[in-house]
Write a protein that holds these residues in place. Structure first.
Motif, mmCIF file in Angstrom:
data_model
loop_
_atom_site.group_PDB
_atom_site.id
_atom_site.type_symbol
_atom_site.label_atom_id
_atom_site.label_comp_id
_atom_site.label_asym_id
_atom_site.label_seq_id
_atom_site.Cartn_x
_atom_site.Cartn_y
_atom_site.Cartn_z
ATOM 1 N N THR A 121 -8.053 -0.372 -76.595
ATOM 2 C CA THR A 121 -7.856 -1.630 -77.299
ATOM 3 C C THR A 121 -7.445 -1.321 -78.743
ATOM 4 O O THR A 121 -7.763 -0.251 -79.254
ATOM 5 C CB THR A 121 -9.130 -2.502 -77.244
ATOM 6 N N SER A 122 -6.717 -2.236 -79.366
ATOM 7 C CA SER A 122 -6.179 -1.988 -80.710
ATOM 8 C C SER A 122 -6.492 -3.125 -81.671
ATOM 9 O O SER A 122 -6.581 -4.288 -81.268
ATOM 10 C CB SER A 122 -4.657 -1.814 -80.646
ATOM 11 N N ALA A 123 -6.634 -2.757 -82.931
ATOM 12 C CA ALA A 123 -6.791 -3.723 -84.027
ATOM 13 C C ALA A 123 -5.714 -3.403 -85.052
ATOM 14 O O ALA A 123 -5.460 -2.231 -85.335
ATOM 15 C CB ALA A 123 -8.175 -3.600 -84.654
ATOM 16 N N ALA A 151 -21.346 2.323 -69.898
ATOM 17 C CA ALA A 151 -21.202 0.910 -69.518
ATOM 18 C C ALA A 151 -21.198 0.076 -70.789
ATOM 19 O O ALA A 151 -21.396 0.588 -71.876
ATOM 20 C CB ALA A 151 -22.358 0.508 -68.613
ATOM 21 N N GLY A 152 -20.960 -1.206 -70.647
ATOM 22 C CA GLY A 152 -20.961 -2.089 -71.807
ATOM 23 C C GLY A 152 -19.557 -2.350 -72.304
ATOM 24 O O GLY A 152 -18.573 -2.145 -71.600
ATOM 25 N N THR A 153 -19.454 -2.803 -73.546
ATOM 26 C CA THR A 153 -18.163 -3.141 -74.135
ATOM 27 C C THR A 153 -17.982 -2.410 -75.460
ATOM 28 O O THR A 153 -18.933 -1.938 -76.069
ATOM 29 C CB THR A 153 -18.041 -4.662 -74.376
ATOM 30 N N PHE A 154 -16.728 -2.349 -75.892
ATOM 31 C CA PHE A 154 -16.395 -1.716 -77.172
ATOM 32 C C PHE A 154 -15.192 -2.430 -77.768
ATOM 33 O O PHE A 154 -14.501 -3.179 -77.080
ATOM 34 C CB PHE A 154 -16.097 -0.223 -76.982
ATOM 35 N N ARG A 155 -14.966 -2.211 -79.061
ATOM 36 C CA ARG A 155 -13.786 -2.754 -79.717
ATOM 37 C C ARG A 155 -13.350 -1.830 -80.846
ATOM 38 O O ARG A 155 -14.154 -1.077 -81.403
ATOM 39 C CB ARG A 155 -14.038 -4.159 -80.247
ATOM 40 N N ALA A 156 -12.076 -1.902 -81.173
ATOM 41 C CA ALA A 156 -11.521 -1.133 -82.284
ATOM 42 C C ALA A 156 -11.776 -1.891 -83.585
ATOM 43 O O ALA A 156 -11.855 -3.127 -83.596
ATOM 44 C CB ALA A 156 -10.025 -0.918 -82.081
ATOM 45 N N LYS A 157 -11.888 -1.123 -84.676
ATOM 46 C CA LYS A 157 -12.097 -1.708 -85.994
ATOM 47 C C LYS A 157 -11.262 -0.943 -87.007
ATOM 48 O O LYS A 157 -11.175 0.283 -86.945
ATOM 49 C CB LYS A 157 -13.572 -1.603 -86.392
ATOM 50 N N VAL A 158 -10.588 -1.642 -87.903
ATOM 51 C CA VAL A 158 -9.893 -1.008 -89.020
ATOM 52 C C VAL A 158 -10.178 -1.789 -90.294
ATOM 53 O O VAL A 158 -10.458 -2.991 -90.258
ATOM 54 C CB VAL A 158 -8.354 -0.920 -88.816
ATOM 55 N N TYR A 203 -9.553 -6.066 -96.289
ATOM 56 C CA TYR A 203 -10.205 -6.872 -95.258
ATOM 57 C C TYR A 203 -10.392 -6.042 -93.992
ATOM 58 O O TYR A 203 -9.762 -5.001 -93.825
ATOM 59 C CB TYR A 203 -9.408 -8.143 -94.962
ATOM 60 N N ASP A 204 -11.257 -6.505 -93.098
ATOM 61 C CA ASP A 204 -11.516 -5.839 -91.823
ATOM 62 C C ASP A 204 -10.822 -6.597 -90.699
ATOM 63 O O ASP A 204 -10.741 -7.824 -90.733
ATOM 64 C CB ASP A 204 -13.023 -5.815 -91.503
ATOM 65 N N ARG A 205 -10.371 -5.828 -89.705
ATOM 66 C CA ARG A 205 -9.806 -6.422 -88.499
ATOM 67 C C ARG A 205 -10.449 -5.767 -87.283
ATOM 68 O O ARG A 205 -10.732 -4.567 -87.289
ATOM 69 C CB ARG A 205 -8.295 -6.207 -88.423
ATOM 70 N N TYR A 206 -10.654 -6.550 -86.239
ATOM 71 C CA TYR A 206 -11.290 -6.078 -85.011
ATOM 72 C C TYR A 206 -10.449 -6.492 -83.817
ATOM 73 O O TYR A 206 -9.848 -7.568 -83.820
ATOM 74 C CB TYR A 206 -12.687 -6.705 -84.853
ATOM 75 N N SER A 207 -10.460 -5.659 -82.784
ATOM 76 C CA SER A 207 -9.854 -6.066 -81.520
ATOM 77 C C SER A 207 -10.863 -6.930 -80.773
ATOM 78 O O SER A 207 -11.998 -7.092 -81.202
ATOM 79 C CB SER A 207 -9.483 -4.841 -80.679
ATOM 80 N N SER A 208 -10.455 -7.444 -79.622
ATOM 81 C CA SER A 208 -11.411 -8.160 -78.785
ATOM 82 C C SER A 208 -12.329 -7.141 -78.105
ATOM 83 O O SER A 208 -11.995 -5.962 -77.997
ATOM 84 C CB SER A 208 -10.675 -9.007 -77.747
ATOM 85 N N TRP A 209 -13.489 -7.584 -77.640
ATOM 86 C CA TRP A 209 -14.410 -6.715 -76.914
ATOM 87 C C TRP A 209 -13.808 -6.423 -75.541
ATOM 88 O O TRP A 209 -13.294 -7.320 -74.880
ATOM 89 C CB TRP A 209 -15.777 -7.376 -76.749
ATOM 90 N N VAL A 210 -13.879 -5.153 -75.117
ATOM 91 C CA VAL A 210 -13.291 -4.721 -73.851
ATOM 92 C C VAL A 210 -14.353 -3.985 -73.047
ATOM 93 O O VAL A 210 -15.130 -3.199 -73.600
ATOM 94 C CB VAL A 210 -12.094 -3.774 -74.116
ATOM 95 N N TYR A 215 -6.766 2.233 -82.909
ATOM 96 C CA TYR A 215 -7.113 2.017 -81.506
ATOM 97 C C TYR A 215 -8.447 2.680 -81.190
ATOM 98 O O TYR A 215 -8.917 3.555 -81.914
ATOM 99 C CB TYR A 215 -6.031 2.561 -80.566
ATOM 100 N N ALA A 216 -9.047 2.254 -80.092
ATOM 101 C CA ALA A 216 -10.268 2.853 -79.571
ATOM 102 C C ALA A 216 -10.126 2.963 -78.057
ATOM 103 O O ALA A 216 -9.543 2.082 -77.416
ATOM 104 C CB ALA A 216 -11.490 2.005 -79.924
ATOM 105 N N THR A 217 -10.650 4.050 -77.505
ATOM 106 C CA THR A 217 -10.618 4.297 -76.068
ATOM 107 C C THR A 217 -11.993 4.773 -75.626
ATOM 108 O O THR A 217 -12.573 5.642 -76.264
ATOM 109 C CB THR A 217 -9.569 5.379 -75.718
ATOM 110 N N CYS A 218 -12.509 4.211 -74.553
ATOM 111 C CA CYS A 218 -13.773 4.660 -73.954
ATOM 112 C C CYS A 218 -13.577 4.788 -72.454
ATOM 113 O O CYS A 218 -12.861 3.999 -71.850
ATOM 114 C CB CYS A 218 -14.904 3.669 -74.230
ATOM 115 N N TRP A 219 -14.233 5.775 -71.843
ATOM 116 C CA TRP A 219 -14.101 5.954 -70.401
ATOM 117 C C TRP A 219 -15.383 6.415 -69.728
ATOM 118 O O TRP A 219 -15.372 6.903 -68.619
ATOM 119 C CB TRP A 219 -12.970 6.918 -70.062
#
Length: 113
Positions: free
Chosen positions: A90-92, A57-64, A74-81, A50-54
């Protein structure tokens, strides 16, 4: 005359070094405008990151990165939040049976989002 040139060159060299140092230090102190700040990442379980930002500005996503037995990882990403003041998360996640590692997050500027 040679001694004066050497002194002049030394003084000029020091002045340029100080100016360059001040410019670099000023740039390094200011973060890039329009990007998420105050972000953290971790794992919810063995296959989910998971990734958390507070802040910012802008967007972020989780990556594993996902570890697969006897197959390529392989890589997995969450959606941009979008960043919100209430700690948007957000979680991947990896497929069932695969293990998450090298978790983290990616950020995009408000101008790129």
């Amino acid at each position: 005359m040679g001694k004066r040139r050497a002194i002049h060159a030394a003084v000029l060299s020091v002045a340029i070094g100080i100016a360059a140092g001040l410019f670099t230090a000023g740039s390094a102190q200011a973060g890039p405008a329009g990007y998420p700040e105050q972000c953290t990442s971790g794992y919810s379980d063995s296959r989910t990151g998971y990734a958390t930002c507070w802040g910012g500005a802008g967007t972020f996503r989780a990556k594993v990165r996902c570890d697969v037995s006897w197959a390529p990882d392989y890589d997995r990403y969450s959606s941009w939040v979008w960043v919100t003041p209430n700690k948007q998360t957000t979680s991947a996640w990896c497929n069932s049976g695969d293990r998450a590692f090298n978790g983290g997050y990616q950020t995009r500027s408000i101008l790129d989002s």
